[in-house]
Design a protein around this motif. Structure first.
Motif, PDB file in Angstrom:
ATOM      1  N   HIS A 150       0.839  -1.185   0.060  1.00  0.00           N
ATOM      2  CA  HIS A 150       0.013   0.179  -0.064  1.00  0.00           C
ATOM      3  C   HIS A 150       0.867   1.114   0.222  1.00  0.00           C
ATOM      4  O   HIS A 150       0.577   2.308  -0.689  1.00  0.00           O
ATOM      5  N   ASN A 151       1.884   1.264   0.685  1.00  0.00           N
ATOM      6  CA  ASN A 151       2.761   2.410   0.877  1.00  0.00           C
ATOM      7  C   ASN A 151       3.738   2.786  -0.495  1.00  0.00           C
ATOM      8  O   ASN A 151       4.121   3.908  -0.733  1.00  0.00           O
ATOM      9  N   LEU A 152       3.732   1.657  -1.188  1.00  0.00           N
ATOM     10  CA  LEU A 152       4.662   1.976  -2.435  1.00  0.00           C
ATOM     11  C   LEU A 152       3.735   2.799  -3.598  1.00  0.00           C
ATOM     12  O   LEU A 152       4.226   3.494  -4.218  1.00  0.00           O
ATOM     13  N   GLY A 153       2.387   2.762  -3.161  1.00  0.00           N
ATOM     14  CA  GLY A 153       1.489   3.614  -4.135  1.00  0.00           C
ATOM     15  C   GLY A 153       1.152   4.854  -3.507  1.00  0.00           C
ATOM     16  O   GLY A 153       0.376   5.397  -4.250  1.00  0.00           O
ATOM     17  N   LEU A 154       1.821   5.344  -2.742  1.00  0.00           N
ATOM     18  CA  LEU A 154       1.368   6.707  -2.006  1.00  0.00           C
ATOM     19  C   LEU A 154       2.194   7.762  -2.968  1.00  0.00           C
ATOM     20  O   LEU A 154       3.004   7.688  -3.502  1.00  0.00           O
TER      21      LEU A 154
END
Length: 182
Positions: A150-154
């Protein structure tokens, strides 16, 4: 008649210089100021004489600026008879943590990162800690991996999620602490 004006070695002073004594007194005064700012629970853990402890407590209760300044100077004076090195050492541990604690936390961080990156790391961990709750750890690892994805797509400026990342670390810490106390 001997008119030799050279001084003999008996007349020479070989103690600390006046400047050195003054620096040491200021260092003790600064340490006393730090002690006045400590909470009572921490003060009780330090090797303080009864007089010094009471002087610090009085300084903590003093509200007048000038009264506080005088009381802190009195604490500094009492510090001359205290074990300043032991006090500084304990305060350094409180401030920075001991090296052993820091190293242990770094090892746990590395272990957490391995668990999130590799399934084989969990097998090794469970072999090392046979009483560990494997299902709970698997759940935390799975949630941590989802969090990473999820954090990679922030977008830039968005705060990453770290809830499960931290929960895994805390589980490892609890596991480590439980084996140290056995």
């Amino acid at each position: 008649m001997n008119t030799d004006t050279t001084e003999t070695s008996d007349d020479e002073y070989d103690g600390p210089s006046k400047s050195q004594v003054k620096r040491e007194m200021h260092a003790l005064l600064d340490l006393g100021k730090q002690l006045v700012e400590l909470p009572n629970e921490k003060l009780k853990q330090l090797p303080l004489s009864e007089n010094l402890y009471e002087a610090i407590r009085l300084a903590q209760r003093t509200t007048s600026r000038e009264g506080l300044r005088r009381q802190v100077h009195y604490v500094g004076k009492l510090m001359r008879h205290a074990d300043a090195d032991a006090i500084r050492s304990q305060m350094d541990i409180w401030l920075n943590g001991s090296r052993e604690e820091t190293q242990a936390l770094h090892r746990l961080e590395i272990q957490r990162d391995r668990l999130l990156a590799d399934d084989e790391a969990l097998t090794k961990l469970l072999a090392e800690y046979p009483n560990a709750d494997s299902q709970h750890l698997r759940t935390l690892i799975r949630a941590g991996r989802k969090e990473i994805q999820h954090n990679l797509g922030l977008q830039p400026g968005q705060d990453p999620q770290r809830k499960h990342f931290r929960a895994l670390f805390q589980a490892l810490k609890a596991l480590n602490d439980s084996t140290e106390h056995e």
